[in-house]
Design a protein around this motif. Structure first.
Motif, short mmCIF file in Angstrom:
data_model
loop_
_atom_site.label_atom_id
_atom_site.label_comp_id
_atom_site.label_asym_id
_atom_site.label_seq_id
_atom_site.Cartn_x
_atom_site.Cartn_y
_atom_site.Cartn_z
N THR A 10 -4.45 -27.22 -41.60
CA THR A 10 -3.93 -28.55 -41.91
C THR A 10 -5.09 -29.42 -42.35
N ARG B 230 2.92 -31.27 -34.45
CA ARG B 230 3.72 -31.74 -35.57
C ARG B 230 4.71 -32.81 -35.13
N ARG C 253 4.60 -36.85 -36.21
CA ARG C 253 5.71 -37.49 -36.90
C ARG C 253 6.27 -38.66 -36.10
#
Length: 210
Positions: free
Chosen positions: A27, A191, A195
Motif C-alpha cells: 500500500t 482498511r 475508511r
C-alpha cells in the motif's frame, strides 16, 4: 454536500502506477505533495512486508530524484522525494478540485475521497470519464446530520480503536490489537479503520448548508 469515495484507475506510464503494479501487495500513501513548475516534492509512505524493497522501487524510478528515507519500520517506511511525474496534480486541476490527502494507491489504482457540492461531484465524475479512466464508486452519501457515514463494521472498528487507545500519543495498543478485539485480520482492520476515519473526517469538514 456530497461525501464520496472512489476507486480510480491510475493513468498509464505514471511513476506510482509502475511502482504499485510491480508491488501489488503493498500500500502506497501519498501523505502530502507540493507542485512547483514541472516537478513536485512529495511525502510518501509504504506499508508492505518489505517496505524498503517497495520504497526502493520509487527511489530507482526514472521520474524520481533525491529520495530521502525519513523513517523505516518492520512493515512501514516513510520517504521524501522530488518527482517529475505531476499527472495527479494535472488531473485534479482539470477537475477544479484540490488534492485530498492521503491518496492511497494499490496495484495501479487509487482511492479518492471527495467532499463537495453535487454539481462539483458531477463535474469531477465527468472529468474521470472524459479522461477514459475506469473507476468504481465505493460510497456516496449526502452530508446531512441525520445520516451516519459509517457502516456497522466501520463503527465497531473505530469505537474499538478509540476504546483501546489506538489514537493516544503514545499509542496504547497496536493495529493487531484492534484486529484481535474485533475478530478480523490485521489487513481488514487497517482498511476498515482507515475508511472509518476518512468518512468521519469528511463528515466533520462537510458543511450541510451547501
Amino acid at each position: 454536500m456530497i461525501l464520496a469515495r472512489l476507486d480510480i484507475e491510475l493513468p498509464p506510464e505514471t511513476m506510482i502506477r509502475d511502482v504499485s503494479t510491480a508491488e501489488p501487495a503493498a500500500t502506497f500513501r501519498l501523505l502530502s505533495g507540493v507542485r512547483s513548475g514541472d516537478t513536485a516534492v512529495e511525502l510518501g509512505e509504504v506499508v508492505a512486508d518489505d517496505p524498503v524493497a517497495a520504497g526502493d522501487r520509487i527511489a530507482d524510478h526514472d521520474a524520481v530524484r533525491d529520495y530521502e528515507w525519513l523513517e523505516v519500520e518492520a512493515d512501514r517506511a516513510l520517504g521524501k522525494y522530488e518527482t517529475t511525474d505531476t499527472a495527479l496534480y494535472e488531473f485534479v486541476a482539470d477537475a477544479d478540485l484540490p488534492p485530498e490527502y492521503p491518496v492511497v494507491v494499490r496495484d495501479g489504482r487509487y482511492e479518492f475521497d471527495f467532499v463537495g457540492t453535487r454539481a462539483e461531484f458531477e463535474g469531477f465524475r465527468a472529468a474521470i470519464e472524459d479522461a477514459g479512466r475506469d473507476y468504481e464508486l465505493l460510497s456516496l452519501a449526502d452530508g446531512t446530520p441525520s445520516e451516519s457515514p459509517l457502516s456497522d463494521a466501520q463503527r465497531e472498528t473505530l469505537e474499538t480503536a478509540v476504546r483501546e487507545g489506538y489514537f493516544e500519543v503514545p499509542r496504547a495498543c497496536s493495529l493487531a490489537d484492534v484486529a484481535d478485539a474485533t475478530g478480523v485480520e490485521k489487513s481488514t482492520a487497517s482498511r476498515t479503520l482507515r475508511r472509518a476515519v476518512a468518512q468521519v473526517t469528511a463528515r466533520f469538514l462537510a458543511d450541510p448548508r451547501d
